[in-house]
Structure formats: structure tokens, C-alpha cells
Design an enzyme around this catalytic site. Structure first.
Site, PDB file in Angstrom:
ATOM      1  N   HIS A   1      -3.486  -5.239   1.724  1.00  0.00           N
ATOM      2  CA  HIS A   1      -2.761  -5.522   2.794  1.00  0.00           C
ATOM      3  C   HIS A   1      -2.832  -7.041   3.255  1.00  0.00           C
ATOM      4  O   HIS A   1      -3.564  -7.409   4.008  1.00  0.00           O
ATOM      5  CB  HIS A   1      -3.216  -4.757   4.135  1.00  0.00           C
ATOM      6  CG  HIS A   1      -2.995  -3.284   4.095  1.00  0.00           C
ATOM      7  ND1 HIS A   1      -2.109  -2.612   4.822  1.00  0.00           N
ATOM      8  CD2 HIS A   1      -3.774  -2.304   3.362  1.00  0.00           C
ATOM      9  CE1 HIS A   1      -2.201  -1.421   4.366  1.00  0.00           C
ATOM     10  NE2 HIS A   1      -3.233  -1.186   3.621  1.00  0.00           N
TER      11      HIS A   1
ATOM     12  N   CYS B   1       0.936  -0.979   0.039  1.00  0.00           N
ATOM     13  CA  CYS B   1       0.090   0.253   0.149  1.00  0.00           C
ATOM     14  C   CYS B   1       0.990   1.227  -0.077  1.00  0.00           C
ATOM     15  O   CYS B   1       1.342   1.537  -0.954  1.00  0.00           O
ATOM     16  CB  CYS B   1      -1.044   0.047   1.246  1.00  0.00           C
ATOM     17  SG  CYS B   1      -2.478   1.023   1.003  1.00  0.00           S
TER      18      CYS B   1
ATOM     19  N   GLU C   1      -0.932  -8.458   5.441  1.00  0.00           N
ATOM     20  CA  GLU C   1      -0.687  -8.777   6.868  1.00  0.00           C
ATOM     21  C   GLU C   1      -1.836  -8.648   7.520  1.00  0.00           C
ATOM     22  O   GLU C   1      -1.797  -8.628   8.901  1.00  0.00           O
ATOM     23  CB  GLU C   1       0.581  -7.661   7.219  1.00  0.00           C
ATOM     24  CG  GLU C   1      -0.012  -6.303   7.519  1.00  0.00           C
ATOM     25  CD  GLU C   1      -0.305  -5.363   6.200  1.00  0.00           C
ATOM     26  OE1 GLU C   1      -0.338  -5.850   4.906  1.00  0.00           O
ATOM     27  OE2 GLU C   1      -0.496  -4.292   6.094  1.00  0.00           O
TER      28      GLU C   1
HETATM   29  N1  GLN Z   1      -3.404   6.356   1.117  1.00  0.00           N
HETATM   30  C1  GLN Z   1      -2.508   6.185   1.802  1.00  0.00           C
HETATM   31  C2  GLN Z   1      -0.948   6.746   1.415  1.00  0.00           C
HETATM   32  O1  GLN Z   1      -1.239   7.506   0.274  1.00  0.00           O
HETATM   33  C3  GLN Z   1      -2.076   4.619   1.833  1.00  0.00           C
HETATM   34  C4  GLN Z   1      -2.895   3.810   2.513  1.00  0.00           C
HETATM   35  C5  GLN Z   1      -2.322   2.673   3.202  1.00  0.00           C
HETATM   36  O2  GLN Z   1      -1.229   2.376   3.285  1.00  0.00           O
HETATM   37  N2  GLN Z   1      -3.296   1.819   3.666  1.00  0.00           N
HETATM   38  O3  GLN Z   1       0.066   7.065   1.873  1.00  0.00           O
END
Ligand code: GLN
Length: 205
Positions: free
Chosen positions: A175, A85, A177
Site C-alpha cells: 500500500h 493489494c 498510499e
Molecule cells: N486480503 C485482502 C483480500 O484478499 C486484501 C488485503 C488488502 O487489500 N489490504 O482482498
């Protein structure tokens, strides 16, 4: 797990690092090392996990703590790295509308918070690396809009890659995890161990 004795760094400046540490604790022989400052980032690490969180905050801290350059050099030199992410955003070469410093070694263009306000988070499942469907939790996830031919999609959802591999770099928009399924981490640990990866890869945590 036989033969997997290694230290894996987890960037622990902000975000979901504890969840990754909890997953690694389930693999015998694997020791999680949290990276909070420059001195924690050593050559002994077999791999590095960059967790989800807020990519702009993490980027700022990486620069302030003088971790951005050593991590970027190590990734460029082949250190196996797994970004989830926000970690994917930090690894991406190009982020739409954002020029903040980042590692930038993964040849993709991403859009942050791409899944819209109404569906801030959702869970689904789809195939990962021909290993079968794995559960995927998306939280304000980035979308991968473009990628070069060096980037291999490992999971595709609605026509867009959500897990990709470029040599020593693994990245997921979701994710793993936050689920009980260990296969994505297992895949990364096999990468870190320098093992050939295949669809028949053994899964034995
Ligand atoms: N929206 C977040 C970002 O731009 C990422 C979201 C996440 O890691 N769950 O950093």
C-alpha cells in the site's frame, strides 16, 4: 507539476479509497474522481485506481453495480489502471482457490493473504522501478506466484515480485498510499499521462 492536468478515477466501493484520494490531492492538476456507481465511470478518466480492501466484497459490488464489464473493457482497451493489494487480486488472471468474477487482465497467478497470520501486516522498503527504495506497507497482502513474460517486475522482495507492470496495468501487493512517499503514485500518473518512464523520471510534487 507542469502538464499533468487530468482526472483519475478511484474505485470507491469499499476499502482504502480515501487514502488514495489524499495522495492524489498532493499532485497539482490531478483531480480524483470517486467511482461509486456506473454513471461515475466516464471516458474522461485518464486512469483508474483500484484500492486495497476486501477483494471478494469489491468483486461482488462491481458485478452488482454493473461496473465489472465496463471497467474490464476499458482496461483491455488500454486504460491505465493501478491496483493495490485487493486491487491487484481483482486485476489478476488467476487467484488460487478463488473463482469469483474479476477484471483478470493482469497475467499473474496470486495467492491471497499470503504472508501468514503471524505477520498480518508489516512495513519494509525496497527498490521500486530503479528509483531507489520506497517504503512499503503490507496488510494481509497477496503474493504473486507466477507471471507471464508480459509482466515486468518493478520491485522484488525475498525473490517474489511485489510491484509489477504489464503495459497499461500497474499493480502492487503493498500500500503506497499509506506512506508519505509519492513516487509510486507519481509513476502511475506518468503512465496515465502517456509519458515515457525512466529511472531518471523527475519527481516534483
Ligand atoms: N486480503 C485482502 C483480500 O484478499 C486484501 C488485503 C488488502 O487489500 N489490504 O482482498
Amino acid at each position: 507539476m507542469k502538464g499533468l492536468n487530468m482526472d483519475i478515477g478511484i474505485l470507491a466501493l469499499q476499502g482504502a479509497f480515501a487514502e488514495h484520494a489524499a495522495v492524489l490531492a498532493r499532485f497539482p492538476g490531478v483531480t480524483a474522481r470517486t467511482i461509486r456507481q456506473r454513471a461515475d465511470f466516464s471516458d474522461r478518466l485518464a486512469g483508474l485506481i483500484i484500492p486495497g480492501g476486501e477483494s471478494t466484497v469489491m468483486a461482488k459490488l462491481l458485478v452488482e453495480l454493473e461496473l465489472m464489464d465496463p471497467i474490464t473493457s476499458a482496461v483491455r482497451a488500454g486504460l491505465p489502471v493501478f491496483g493495490t493489494c485487493a486491487g491487484l487480486i481483482l486485476l489478476a488472471r488467476e487467484v488460487q482457490g478463488l473463482s469469483a468474477a474479476r477484471i483478470g487482465e493482469l497475467e499473474v497467478r496470486v495467492k491471497r493473504n499470503a504472508y501468514g497470520r503471524q505477520v498480518d501486516s508489516f512495513t519494509t522498503s525496497t527498490d521500486f522501478a530503479s528509483m531507489g527504495a520506497v517504503p512499503m506497507v503490507f496488510i494481509r497482502a497477496p503474493a504473486i506466484l507466477d507471471a507471464t513474460e508480459r509482466v515486468v517486475p518493478l520491485s522484488v522482495l525475498n525473490g517474489q515480485p511485489v510491484a509489477v507492470r504489464q503495459d497499461n496495468i500497474l499493480a502492487t501487493a503493498f500500500h503506497p498510499e499509506l506512506t508519505d512517499d509519492l513516487r509510486v503514485h507519481n509513476y502511475f500518473l506518468q503512465m496515465a499521462a502517456g509519458r515515457p518512464l525512466s529511472a531518471e523520471m523527475e519527481y516534483h510534487p
